[in-house]
Design an enzyme around this catalytic site. Structure first.
Site, mmCIF file in Angstrom:
data_model
loop_
_atom_site.group_PDB
_atom_site.id
_atom_site.type_symbol
_atom_site.label_atom_id
_atom_site.label_comp_id
_atom_site.label_asym_id
_atom_site.label_seq_id
_atom_site.Cartn_x
_atom_site.Cartn_y
_atom_site.Cartn_z
ATOM 1 N N GLY A 14 0.846 -1.194 0.000
ATOM 2 C CA GLY A 14 0.000 0.000 0.000
ATOM 3 C C GLY A 14 0.874 1.234 0.000
ATOM 4 O O GLY A 14 1.955 1.253 -0.572
ATOM 5 N N CYS A 15 0.428 2.248 0.692
ATOM 6 C CA CYS A 15 1.152 3.513 0.752
ATOM 7 C C CYS A 15 2.511 3.308 1.407
ATOM 8 O O CYS A 15 2.609 2.737 2.495
ATOM 9 C CB CYS A 15 0.334 4.521 1.546
ATOM 10 S SG CYS A 15 1.186 6.078 1.818
ATOM 11 N N PHE A 16 3.567 3.786 0.756
ATOM 12 C CA PHE A 16 4.907 3.569 1.323
ATOM 13 C C PHE A 16 5.129 4.320 2.618
ATOM 14 O O PHE A 16 5.998 3.969 3.399
ATOM 15 C CB PHE A 16 6.035 3.817 0.331
ATOM 16 C CG PHE A 16 6.020 5.080 -0.484
ATOM 17 C CD1 PHE A 16 5.508 6.267 -0.021
ATOM 18 C CD2 PHE A 16 6.552 5.055 -1.760
ATOM 19 C CE1 PHE A 16 5.527 7.416 -0.791
ATOM 20 C CE2 PHE A 16 6.592 6.199 -2.543
ATOM 21 C CZ PHE A 16 6.072 7.383 -2.057
ATOM 22 N N CYS A 18 3.179 4.256 5.162
ATOM 23 C CA CYS A 18 2.815 3.297 6.215
ATOM 24 C C CYS A 18 3.894 2.247 6.403
ATOM 25 O O CYS A 18 4.311 1.959 7.525
ATOM 26 C CB CYS A 18 1.507 2.594 5.861
ATOM 27 S SG CYS A 18 0.057 3.642 5.809
#
Length: 179
Positions: A14-16, A18
């Site tokens: 997902g979002c890097f 995170c």
């Protein structure tokens, strides 16, 4: 760097922002760099291009770790249990191929370890794991403002509502691995 047994892992969940925040908390992690990998468009991609979903790149982090302190297998177990590896091209509200769950292996041993970890953790999920396992081709470092994003922007809404709870989960599940 002394006598450290430094290795690298490249993963996307997902979002890097995170993923980076999770791994910066762990013992044995020397460095975490947010970036892009797995695309089909040649050249150095920008965040804007990645977000279009047209380049084929995933948001990833490249982790440099001391394998004498934390193993590649432990990194993957933590990775698999701190994001949802059962949703195709989606993590929470982030949707698109750039948010896919992926392990880019650096050698055949990492590939075998990734396949084994996926098999082992699959019993903890009701749905099938869709994490891609692919060879690392090229890693592109993301723009500077993406590096250490959570540490530099803790009060930002996304950080407060998405990353902080993820770190709480990490702390409760893997307290013995924290710095």
């Amino acid at each position: 760097m002394g006598n450290k047994n430094l290795q690298q892992a490249t993963i996307g969940g997902g979002c890097f922002w995170c993923t980076e925040a999770v791994f910066l908390e762990l013992k044995g992690i020397e460095k975490v760099v947010s970036g892009y990998s797995g695309g089909t468009v040649p050249g150095y991609p920008t965040y804007r291009e990645i977000c279009s979903g047209l380049t084929g790149h995933a948001e990833v982090v490249q982790i440099t770790f001391d394998a004498d302190i934390i193993s590649f297998e432990e990194i993957l177990i933590i990775f698999m249990l701190t994001h949802d590896p059962t949703t195709l091209n989606k993590q929470g509200a982030d949707v698109g191929t750039q948010y896919r769950s992926v392990i880019f292996y650096h050698d055949e041993q990492q590939k075998a370890t990734a396949e084994n970890v996926i098999k082992e953790v699959s019993k903890y999920y009701d749905a099938a794991i869709v994490t891609e396992v692919s060879p690392l081709d090229v890693f592109y470092k993301a723009e500077d403002y993406h590096q250490n994003y959570y540490r530099n922007n803790k009060e930002q809404g996304y950080c407060s509502f998405v990353i902080t709870p993820k770190l709480s989960k990490l702390r409760s599940m893997f307290s013995d691995k924290l710095k």
